[in-house]
Design an enzyme around this catalytic site. Structure first.
Site, PDB file in Angstrom:
ATOM      1  N   ARG A 205       0.835  -1.210   0.000  1.00 19.08           N
ATOM      2  CA  ARG A 205       0.000   0.000   0.000  1.00 19.08           C
ATOM      3  C   ARG A 205       0.865   1.254   0.000  1.00 19.08           C
ATOM      4  O   ARG A 205       0.567   2.234  -0.688  1.00 19.08           O
ATOM      5  CB  ARG A 205      -0.911   0.005   1.231  1.00 19.08           C
ATOM      6  CG  ARG A 205      -1.963  -1.062   1.179  1.00 19.08           C
ATOM      7  CD  ARG A 205      -2.904  -0.946   2.344  1.00 19.08           C
ATOM      8  NE  ARG A 205      -2.278  -1.286   3.619  1.00 19.08           N
ATOM      9  CZ  ARG A 205      -2.882  -1.180   4.796  1.00 19.08           C
ATOM     10  NH1 ARG A 205      -4.098  -0.702   4.864  1.00 19.08           N
ATOM     11  NH2 ARG A 205      -2.269  -1.534   5.908  1.00 19.08           N
TER      12      ARG A 205
ATOM     13  N   SER B  81      -6.600   3.722   4.085  1.00 15.51           N
ATOM     14  CA  SER B  81      -6.146   2.354   3.898  1.00 15.51           C
ATOM     15  C   SER B  81      -5.626   2.108   2.486  1.00 15.51           C
ATOM     16  O   SER B  81      -4.584   1.498   2.288  1.00 15.51           O
ATOM     17  CB  SER B  81      -7.286   1.384   4.207  1.00 15.51           C
ATOM     18  OG  SER B  81      -6.824   0.066   4.095  1.00 15.51           O
TER      19      SER B  81
ATOM     20  N   GLU C 193     -19.955   2.550  -3.714  1.00 17.50           N
ATOM     21  CA  GLU C 193     -19.027   2.087  -4.744  1.00 17.50           C
ATOM     22  C   GLU C 193     -19.648   2.107  -6.141  1.00 17.50           C
ATOM     23  O   GLU C 193     -18.960   2.306  -7.145  1.00 17.50           O
ATOM     24  CB  GLU C 193     -18.534   0.670  -4.427  1.00 17.50           C
ATOM     25  CG  GLU C 193     -17.727   0.550  -3.139  1.00 17.50           C
ATOM     26  CD  GLU C 193     -18.592   0.498  -1.883  1.00 17.50           C
ATOM     27  OE1 GLU C 193     -19.827   0.367  -2.004  1.00 17.50           O
ATOM     28  OE2 GLU C 193     -18.047   0.604  -0.770  1.00 17.50           O
TER      29      GLU C 193
ATOM     30  N   PHE D 290     -14.970  -4.969  -2.400  1.00 20.46           N
ATOM     31  CA  PHE D 290     -15.992  -3.954  -2.684  1.00 20.46           C
ATOM     32  C   PHE D 290     -15.762  -3.290  -4.042  1.00 20.46           C
ATOM     33  O   PHE D 290     -16.719  -2.973  -4.748  1.00 20.46           O
ATOM     34  CB  PHE D 290     -16.004  -2.885  -1.583  1.00 20.46           C
ATOM     35  CG  PHE D 290     -16.124  -3.459  -0.197  1.00 20.46           C
ATOM     36  CD1 PHE D 290     -17.129  -4.376   0.113  1.00 20.46           C
ATOM     37  CD2 PHE D 290     -15.232  -3.109   0.800  1.00 20.46           C
ATOM     38  CE1 PHE D 290     -17.236  -4.919   1.391  1.00 20.46           C
ATOM     39  CE2 PHE D 290     -15.333  -3.646   2.077  1.00 20.46           C
ATOM     40  CZ  PHE D 290     -16.331  -4.556   2.371  1.00 20.46           C
TER      41      PHE D 290
ATOM     42  N   ASP E 213     -10.672  -8.782   9.585  1.00 22.31           N
ATOM     43  CA  ASP E 213     -12.050  -8.386   9.290  1.00 22.31           C
ATOM     44  C   ASP E 213     -12.944  -9.530   8.811  1.00 22.31           C
ATOM     45  O   ASP E 213     -14.165  -9.383   8.749  1.00 22.31           O
ATOM     46  CB  ASP E 213     -12.069  -7.243   8.283  1.00 22.31           C
ATOM     47  CG  ASP E 213     -11.742  -5.911   8.946  1.00 22.31           C
ATOM     48  OD1 ASP E 213     -12.134  -5.735  10.117  1.00 22.31           O
ATOM     49  OD2 ASP E 213     -11.103  -5.063   8.302  1.00 22.31           O
TER      50      ASP E 213
ATOM     51  N   ARG F 112      -2.389  -5.895   1.306  1.00 19.04           N
ATOM     52  CA  ARG F 112      -2.231  -4.768   2.232  1.00 19.04           C
ATOM     53  C   ARG F 112      -0.993  -4.889   3.140  1.00 19.04           C
ATOM     54  O   ARG F 112      -0.743  -4.016   3.968  1.00 19.04           O
ATOM     55  CB  ARG F 112      -3.477  -4.606   3.101  1.00 19.04           C
ATOM     56  CG  ARG F 112      -3.710  -5.702   4.109  1.00 19.04           C
ATOM     57  CD  ARG F 112      -5.023  -5.499   4.858  1.00 19.04           C
ATOM     58  NE  ARG F 112      -4.920  -4.610   5.992  1.00 19.04           N
ATOM     59  CZ  ARG F 112      -5.753  -3.599   6.242  1.00 19.04           C
ATOM     60  NH1 ARG F 112      -6.748  -3.323   5.417  1.00 19.04           N
ATOM     61  NH2 ARG F 112      -5.609  -2.858   7.296  1.00 19.04           N
TER      62      ARG F 112
END
Lengths: 307, 273
Positions: free
Chosen positions: A6, A33, A54, A79, A113, A163
């Site tokens: 990232r 993020s 989105e 997403f 998550d 990530r």
């Protein structure tokens, strides 16, 4: 050496935006993020906060591209690719628009998550769209290349990003090319064809196989689509079988792409990937890689079965 | 506006309606009802309000038009042909293999700005165009026609909140409120309630007009383009199939064939409007 993908992405996006005023960024409330925040901080007028919406974001990006902008639209991979699939198909890909979709925190990398935030299907859904280019970089160096390449391509591009801090495999001399396989380790008996994070793990698997007297070639596919079939056939030439390695469902992703590409002259294949399942929460990323069978041991075992 | 100009625009609307019948042809199903209901508005946009030039299609400061209710594109094709974007003879080939005039709008058609047809996406695309125009300091206006049935799509309301958040006064949504969707009356099938009130509640400046009264249409377009600081919505009360008696106020000609006799009757009635 480990570098966060990232961070690398944000650095290169900012460098690109400094050079090219047509570059704009959109995000759906995840800019910290995804690192699109670098555009908000440095070029606030070229950053568009789209809220947690989105579908609207992707169609707005389509509209921006129709005014000559090069929009980079960001969210988590699950997403960015899933929620607005129809908008990506209808607003972006059908009219061949110059929209870049950045799917961050892909695969299992958002380990805490759980299933709703973990994306195992995005390579499949994005590569099925005519005209879409799909990049799945393996390290920070290739991530930076993918940002530049995405901007250079006049058309829709999906970039799948992990990530986490990942080992650096490449350097500025690595001859990346859209759609071309990259042989990262020579070997004669079996080919380990990997993408994204799994390329580093495939390298470790090749080391493990070597201790067992098996010579494994490691081939990195940083582009899932388009795929240079002839170049791939050449890259796997001479081996007795192929193990594909992806942090993604075995349905429709890298393994499928390789099988489709080589089906006219097939080789025995095994696919290491997510076995038609959803994810779950865990305290660390590695714990999930083990749980879902994405380790060097899994790859080595699959290779041994081919020989 | 002087009566001669209004009369001219009514003639353009007549030409659009005749073009719709031409494009629909015979032995081809087509979206007659929703094309006819927005014909007057489309005529006013192309022949009165919008800055555009078929000889300079991509001039950066042209006004943008998006037919978000993409199935009504026959009205846009007829207007584009009338304006000279392509020969009128091309209308006959609408929806045939390889023709630039597809069943729903595609950018390959000269004058079409965006691909629509999957309902609910056009207003969002219009937001992108409006944001791009503002970023570049170009004074163009973006006009988006939506259907009232289309407003059931959730993305429309994402776009309505976004346009408000971005204070896009260079964007106007025109709702072709003909009250009928594919299967029946919107109030019976899926009641959207107070459409104007919803746009107002989301922070838009709203206008409500008779969408077949050319004087009201041009006044609303002028007023909408002058509003500062908020996006504008024109809620146009219209009649599905307007101008063709057997297709008026029914869903039967939402997407249907015309017989030779019906085609002749439609042309007669449009000429007599």
């Amino acid at each position: 050496m480990l570098i966060n993908l990232r961070t690398a992405y944000g650095e290169e996006l900012l460098a690109l935006a400094k050079e090219n005023s047509r570059v704009v960024a959109l995000d759906a409330d995840l800019c910290g993020s995804t690192q699109s925040v670098v555009i908000e901080k440095n070029f606030p007028e070229r950053y568009f906060e789209m809220g947690i919406g989105e579908q609207n974001m992707i169609s707005v990006a389509a509209g921006l591209s129709l005014t000559g902008k090069i929009p980079f639209a960001h969210s988590f991979a699950v997403f960015a690719s899933g929620r607005p699939f129809d908008q990506i198909r209808q607003s972006v890909c059908l009219p061949k628009l110059n929209v870049k979709i950045v799917g961050s925190s892909c695969g299992l990398s958002d380990f805490g998550d759980g299933a709703t935030h973990q994306s195992f299907e995005d390579l499949a859904t994005m590569r099925v769209l005519p005209g879409m280019t799909v990049f799945c970089p393996a390290d920070a160096v290739e991530t930076k290349w993918a940002v530049r390449q995405a901007a250079a391509i006049d058309g829709p591009v999906y970039i799948r990003l992990n990530r986490n801090d990942l080992p650096v495999l490449f350097d500025e001399k690595t001859p990346f090319e859209t759609g071309k396989p990259l042989v990262v380790k020579e070997g004669s008996q079996v080919a380990l064809v990997a993408t994204g994070t799994m390329t580093a793990i495939a390298m470790e698997a090749a080391g493990l196989l070597e201790t067992k007297g098996i010579s494994a070639r490691v081939i990195h596919l940083g582009t899932i689509k388009p795929l240079d079939t002839a170049a791939l056939a050449k890259a796997v030439n001479g081996v007795r079988g192929i193990v594909t390695c992806e942090e993604h469902t075995i349905y429709g992703g890298l393994g499928s792409a390789v099988a489709e590409a080589l089906c006219a002259a097939p080789l025995p294949m095994r696919m290491v990937g997510i076995q038609d399942r959803y994810g779950q929460s865990a305290v660390c990323y590695d714990e999930l890689l083990v749980h879902y069978g994405l380790t060097k041991e899994n790859i080595a075992a699959a290779a041994e079965k081919l020989l | 506006m002087n009566p001669e100009r209004i009369a001219e625009l009514k003639e353009k609307a007549r030409a659009v309606r005749l073009g719709i019948i031409e494009a629909l042809g015979l032995e081809k199903r087509g979206h007659l009802g929703g094309s006819m209901s927005c014909a007057d508005i489309v005529a006013a946009l192309y022949f009165y309000k919008m800055r555009h030039d078929p000889k300079d299609r991509f001039m950066p400061d042209r006004d943008r038009f998006i037919m978000s209710k993409g199935h009504s594109v026959l009205a846009q094709y007829a207007a584009l042909a009338e304006a000279g974007y392509f020969p009128k003879e091309t209308l006959k080939k609408t929806k045939t293999l390889g023709c630039i005039l597809q069943g729903h709008p595609e950018r390959e058609t000269p004058g079409v700005e965006a691909n629509t047809g999957s309902l609910g996406q056009g207003l969002s695309i219009g937001i992108g165009m409006a944001l791009g125009g503002r970023l570049d300091g170009l004074g163009y206006h973006t006009w988006v026609i939506l259907g009232d049935g289309e407003l059931a799509e959730g993305q429309v309301w994402e776009a309505v909140t976004a346009a408000s958040a971005f204070k896009l006064d260079n964007l106007t949504a025109i709702v072709d409120m003909n009250g009928i969707q594919a299967v029946g009356k919107t109030c019976d099938r899926y009641d959207l309630g107070d459409i104007r009130g919803k746009f107002s509640a989301f922070g838009w400046k709203t206008f409500e007009i008779d969408g077949h009264d050319m004087t009201q249409i041009v006044r609303a377009l002028d007023e909408a383009s002058e509003v500062k600081g908020v996006p504008t919505a024109i809620i146009a009360r219209t009649v599905k199939g307007k101008g063709v008696s057997f297709a008026e106020n029914t869903h039967a000609y939402h997407n249907n064939l015309l017989t030779k006799e019906q085609q002749e009757q439609a042309v007669r009635e449009i000429l007599a409007m």
